[in-house]
Design a protein around this motif. Sequence first.
Motif, PDB file in Angstrom:
ATOM      1  N   THR A  90     -93.795 -46.637  14.943  1.00 22.83           N
ATOM      2  CA  THR A  90     -93.585 -46.477  16.379  1.00 22.83           C
ATOM      3  C   THR A  90     -93.161 -47.815  16.970  1.00 22.83           C
ATOM      4  N   GLY A  91     -93.179 -47.934  18.286  1.00 20.41           N
ATOM      5  CA  GLY A  91     -92.811 -49.196  18.918  1.00 20.41           C
ATOM      6  C   GLY A  91     -91.311 -49.467  18.860  1.00 20.41           C
ATOM      7  N   THR A  92     -90.951 -50.729  19.029  1.00 19.17           N
ATOM      8  CA  THR A  92     -89.536 -51.109  19.138  1.00 19.17           C
ATOM      9  C   THR A  92     -88.727 -50.726  17.916  1.00 19.17           C
ATOM     10  N   LEU A  98     -83.863 -44.823  17.180  1.00 22.82           N
ATOM     11  CA  LEU A  98     -83.460 -43.707  18.035  1.00 22.82           C
ATOM     12  C   LEU A  98     -82.270 -44.063  18.920  1.00 22.82           C
ATOM     13  N   GLY A  99     -81.841 -45.326  18.863  1.00 25.98           N
ATOM     14  CA  GLY A  99     -80.697 -45.751  19.658  1.00 25.98           C
ATOM     15  C   GLY A  99     -81.040 -46.076  21.104  1.00 25.98           C
ATOM     16  N   LEU A 100     -82.319 -46.306  21.403  1.00 27.04           N
ATOM     17  CA  LEU A 100     -82.751 -46.582  22.767  1.00 27.04           C
ATOM     18  C   LEU A 100     -82.752 -48.078  23.080  1.00 27.04           C
ATOM     19  N   THR A 101     -82.720 -48.908  22.061  1.00 26.45           N
ATOM     20  CA  THR A 101     -82.637 -50.349  22.241  1.00 26.45           C
ATOM     21  C   THR A 101     -81.881 -50.969  21.077  1.00 26.45           C
ATOM     22  N   THR A 102     -81.234 -52.077  21.351  1.00 27.74           N
ATOM     23  CA  THR A 102     -80.517 -52.793  20.283  1.00 27.74           C
ATOM     24  C   THR A 102     -81.383 -53.882  19.668  1.00 27.74           C
ATOM     25  N   GLN A 103     -82.540 -54.128  20.255  1.00 28.62           N
ATOM     26  CA  GLN A 103     -83.408 -55.186  19.748  1.00 28.62           C
ATOM     27  C   GLN A 103     -84.049 -54.792  18.425  1.00 28.62           C
ATOM     28  N   VAL A 104     -84.100 -55.744  17.507  1.00 30.75           N
ATOM     29  CA  VAL A 104     -84.743 -55.540  16.216  1.00 30.75           C
ATOM     30  C   VAL A 104     -86.018 -56.387  16.195  1.00 30.75           C
ATOM     31  N   VAL A 148     -92.081 -42.306  23.222  1.00 32.07           N
ATOM     32  CA  VAL A 148     -90.978 -42.745  24.083  1.00 32.07           C
ATOM     33  C   VAL A 148     -91.395 -42.599  25.547  1.00 32.07           C
ATOM     34  N   ILE A 149     -92.014 -41.465  25.882  1.00 30.48           N
ATOM     35  CA  ILE A 149     -92.488 -41.248  27.251  1.00 30.48           C
ATOM     36  C   ILE A 149     -93.539 -42.289  27.617  1.00 30.48           C
ATOM     37  N   PRO A 156     -87.307 -52.280  25.402  1.00 28.97           N
ATOM     38  CA  PRO A 156     -86.370 -53.349  25.770  1.00 28.97           C
ATOM     39  C   PRO A 156     -84.972 -52.837  26.109  1.00 28.97           C
ATOM     40  N   ASP A 157     -84.447 -53.309  27.238  1.00 24.77           N
ATOM     41  CA  ASP A 157     -83.049 -53.072  27.648  1.00 24.77           C
ATOM     42  C   ASP A 157     -82.735 -51.611  27.984  1.00 24.77           C
TER      43      ASP A 157
END
Length: 242
Positions: A90-92, A98-104, A148-149, A156-157
Amino acid sequence: MKVTDKIVAKINRIDTGDVFGYDTLGLTSDEIIAGSKALSRLVDKGVIKRARKGYYYKPKVSVFGEQKPREDVLLSLYLFEKNKQVAYITGTRLYNRLGLTTQVPSSIRVASLDRQVKGKVGNVVIKPAKSYVKVTADTIKYLELLDVIKDLNTIPDLQKSDGLVYLKKVIYNFEATELKKLITYGIAYPPKVRALLGALLEAMNVDTTNLSLLKKSINPSSSYEYGITPKMLSTANSWNIV
């Protein structure tokens, strides 16, 4: 045959890079202690490497040096127990997939209901996270959506409008039985998750008799801060979302 000879014979048939444990070696309960000592000696000699407690692999050496097993193979050691999934990412790291953030992220959050999962995969640290429901292969897709909710404010972003579009898209593809499970598992989450889940389902005119369960589970005098306006989600006010 001595336990050491038995282990070496088994290891010789295992491909380099493959992770194995005591079950793979076919050790009996009477052979575990001797087998553990034999494996430790093989680790000291560099014949095998320790992936984590109780699990090993044969190192693969190329012109670029030693290659460890793939990250997903090593991660599976923390997600499965006796071939059954007991934890999930889970988490980032999840939100990136899932394509919700570009941060790794530099660490990976692993959620389980009844244990704290900690460890290290290469240079990546595994940190524990809370699962609100027992983790099985069947529950994971619901728990990921509910996470996600839960984390919508901190991904992030991620723009809230984009997050809502994603949530609606996933929910839209759920069948009636899946929606019932989503609500059932959602009840176990904090009130703000229940509120936004209810608002989403109502805004999408989801036909479910279980929507009232979410409504009854939240305090009508409480508000849930997401930074979501009625223009973004028409049912925000009726579910006390601000």
